[in-house]
Scaffold this active site. Structure first.
Site, PDB file in Angstrom:
ATOM      1  CB  ALA A  64      14.735 -12.221  -3.893  1.00  0.00           C
TER       2      ALA A  64
ATOM      3  CG  ASN B 210       1.824  -3.323  -5.312  1.00  0.00           C
ATOM      4  OD1 ASN B 210       1.301  -2.509  -6.064  1.00  0.00           O
ATOM      5  ND2 ASN B 210       1.817  -3.175  -4.005  1.00  0.00           N
ATOM      6  CB  SER B 211       3.532  -9.691  -7.005  1.00  0.00           C
ATOM      7  OG  SER B 211       4.258  -9.445  -5.819  1.00  0.00           O
TER       8      SER B 211
ATOM      9  CB  SER C 174       6.616  -8.294   2.230  1.00  0.00           C
ATOM     10  OG  SER C 174       5.257  -7.901   2.353  1.00  0.00           O
TER      11      SER C 174
ATOM     12  CG  ASP D 251      -4.562   2.506   1.706  1.00  0.00           C
ATOM     13  OD1 ASP D 251      -3.765   2.128   0.829  1.00  0.00           O
ATOM     14  OD2 ASP D 251      -5.312   1.725   2.323  1.00  0.00           O
TER      15      ASP D 251
ATOM     16  CD1 TRP E  49      16.883 -14.545  -2.061  1.00  0.00           C
ATOM     17  CD2 TRP E  49      18.725 -15.464  -2.885  1.00  0.00           C
ATOM     18  NE1 TRP E  49      17.884 -13.611  -1.958  1.00  0.00           N
ATOM     19  CE2 TRP E  49      19.040 -14.155  -2.463  1.00  0.00           C
ATOM     20  CE3 TRP E  49      19.747 -16.252  -3.431  1.00  0.00           C
ATOM     21  CZ2 TRP E  49      20.308 -13.610  -2.570  1.00  0.00           C
ATOM     22  CZ3 TRP E  49      21.010 -15.701  -3.552  1.00  0.00           C
ATOM     23  CH2 TRP E  49      21.291 -14.401  -3.122  1.00  0.00           C
TER      24      TRP E  49
ATOM     25  CG  HIS F 131       1.714 -13.266  -2.865  1.00  0.00           C
ATOM     26  ND1 HIS F 131       2.627 -12.759  -3.762  1.00  0.00           N
ATOM     27  CD2 HIS F 131       1.349 -12.213  -2.081  1.00  0.00           C
ATOM     28  CE1 HIS F 131       2.811 -11.469  -3.523  1.00  0.00           C
ATOM     29  NE2 HIS F 131       2.060 -11.114  -2.519  1.00  0.00           N
TER      30      HIS F 131
ATOM     31  CG  HIS G 197      -2.015  -1.009   1.142  1.00  0.00           C
ATOM     32  ND1 HIS G 197      -3.338  -0.663   0.954  1.00  0.00           N
ATOM     33  CD2 HIS G 197      -1.992  -2.363   1.217  1.00  0.00           C
ATOM     34  CE1 HIS G 197      -4.079  -1.753   0.919  1.00  0.00           C
ATOM     35  NE2 HIS G 197      -3.276  -2.798   1.077  1.00  0.00           N
TER      36      HIS G 197
ATOM     37  CD  GLU H 255       6.948  -5.520  -8.637  1.00  0.00           C
ATOM     38  OE1 GLU H 255       7.388  -6.679  -8.451  1.00  0.00           O
ATOM     39  OE2 GLU H 255       7.098  -4.601  -7.819  1.00  0.00           O
TER      40      GLU H 255
END
Length: 481
Positions: free
Chosen positions: A346, A367-368, A277, A115, A342, A363, A16, A371
């Site tokens: 990362a 945002n992932s 995260s 937000d 890893w 997941h 966020h 990207e």
């Protein structure tokens, strides 16, 4: 009279805070020519628990070092009871501090952007007669669900108790109950609260693009999500991300080692597994993943975090001190020529940008996802919590950029068996599966669409221009809070 500022009220969670800050910087860049604002003022709320991830502190440090000229105001820690179970309850306690800080600013305020978890703070903007906007860091589909909920909350509650049932989210195919966000009815009560209060804002700024979610955005615009009421003004300005990654305060010196390993791999040959995260695995699940990867015979880069320490926050996974505690005996030795496990943070954006990466097991944090789409990487969605199950459904059933990854029925921990992971990876990474071929092709097209959207003349660029124009029209020059 000094030039006005735009006040941002982000949430502290990583996805966020960073997303809203990047959106604010883009807004500021766009508005400088029209004098909507000359600065950003970011009010930083400390996380409710000391053990929570302090993403805000990391990003503030990075932005101050960058010289972008953003002004940060750190709000004080406040006493709160241990019975606060929802972020919005905690944020609501900050209303007096937020009001006092805004009133005390040395510059006039052009607009306040909260937000969506900070929706209770719309009251502060109303009290001060300042134009208020909501920043929605998730999908248009989740926004459509929230807007629709006030009129269908009772119906949804009954549907969620049905096995094999489906829910009507405007602009989407029928959504299976298993693909809905958290099944807790209390969460949906908050969703309905947001849906009602969003209509009080002057506009909703969404981190998506018209090309990504045309159906749900059209359903919001034409009023299907708010029957009997007005359709909210929505500004799809995404994808909002940082195309050029910079050093992250979390990044240990060894973080670039995984990039160097990728440099030695063939193009589109590596499947990347990373779960955000807050993502971690217990030993039973990690061993299933290891077996699936080994049997798939594909190269892999797997970010594996361990369970939080005893008594610690469930949102803070740990670096794995001994991979042997989680992985099958001999796995690392058998796969050392093909894969890397890893065990700490990362550089995800750099990894997804790398030519060697051909697929992403994710997941489904939004945002992932963005990207991955920005770099044209197809996905296998493995949702963990929050709205991620709905994101996963949308990626497969609506966008077509992902292959399905099925979790075990009869369990409540989103468990995936080795055979299912093996199947999904083989499909994703270039097997004979038609599903995988279509996902790879659609991901390539989405890469082009994302980049075109934010360029001058693109849909997101136009939405940002419209947002700036709306702020100009709503702000009265010469007035102060």
């Amino acid at each position: 009279m000094p030039s006005p500022t735009i006040v941002l009220l982000p949430m502290w969670a990583p996805g966020h805070f960073s997303s809203m800050l990047e959106a604010g910087k883009r807004l500021l860049f766009c508005s400088t020519g029209g004098t909507a604002a000359s600065s950003l003022t970011v009010l930083v709320t400390p996380p409710p628990m000391a053990a929570s991830s302090d993403a805000a502190g990391l990003h503030v440090h990075g932005e101050m070092a960058s010289g972008d000229g953003i002004v940060f105001h750190h709000l004080p820690a406040i006493e709160h009871g241990t019975d606060l179970v929802h972020p919005s309850e905690y944020i609501r306690l900050y209303a007096p501090h937020v009001k006092e800080t805004i009133v005390g600013l040395a510059t006039p305020v052009a607009a306040v952007v909260v937000d969506f978890f900070g929706t209770p703070l719309l009251d502060v903007a109303h009290d001060l007669a300042v134009p208020a906007y909501v920043y929605f860091a998730s999908t248009g589909a989740t926004l459509a669900l929230m807007l629709r909920l006030p009129a269908m909350q009772e119906e949804l509650a009954s549907r969620l108790r049905e096995e094999g049932g489906a829910v009507d989210v405007p602009g989407m195919p029928p959504v299976p109950v298993a693909s809905m966000p958290s099944p807790e009815i209390n969460d949906y009560a908050w969703f309905a609260y947001y849906g009602r209060r969003f209509l009080e804002a002057r506009g909703i700024v969404v981190n998506t693009a018209a090309e990504l979610e045309p159906g749900v955005l059209a359903s919001i615009a034409d009023g299907r999500c708010t029957p009997g009421g007005r359709a909210p003004m929505v500004y799809p300005i995404g994808p909002v991300l940082s195309p050029k990654p910079r050093a992250d305060a979390r990044s240990p010196p060894s973080a670039q080692e995984c990039i160097r390993w990728l440099d030695a791999q063939p193009p589109a040959s590596v499947v990347f597994l990373c779960f955000g995260s807050m993502g971690w695995m217990h030993a039973e699940q990690a061993r299933e993943v290891a077996a699936g990867l080994e049997r798939s015979e594909h190269r892999f880069l797997w970010v594996l975090r361990g369970p939080p320490p005893a008594g610690g926050s469930s949102q803070n996974p740990t670096d794995v001190a001994n991979l042997g505690d989680l992985l099958p005996h001999g796995f690392l030795e058998r796969t050392k020529a093909k894969g890397v496990v890893w065990r700490s943070w990362a550089p995800q954006l750099e990894i997804l940008a790398h030519a060697a990466v051909g697929g992403f097991v994710t997941h489904c944090g939004w945002n992932s996802v963005l990207e991955s789409l920005w770099h044209g990487v197809p996905m296998a969605p493995w949702p963990m919590y929050a709205e991620q199950p709905l994101n996963a459904f949308e990626l497969v059933a609506c966008m077509g950029v992902a292959v399905e990854l099925r979790v075990c029925t009869g369990r409540d921990d989103n468990f995936v068996e080795a055979a299912e992971l093996e199947r999904a990876i083989r499909s994703l990474m270039g097997g004979s599966s038609e599903e995988g071929r279509k996902a790879r092709e659609k991901a390539r097209k989405m890469k082009a669409a994302c980049r075109k959207a934010v360029e001058k003349g693109g849909s997101a660029y136009a939405a940002m221009q419209a947002l700036v124009q709306d702020m100009l029209e709503s702000h009265v020059p010469g007035t102060r809070v």
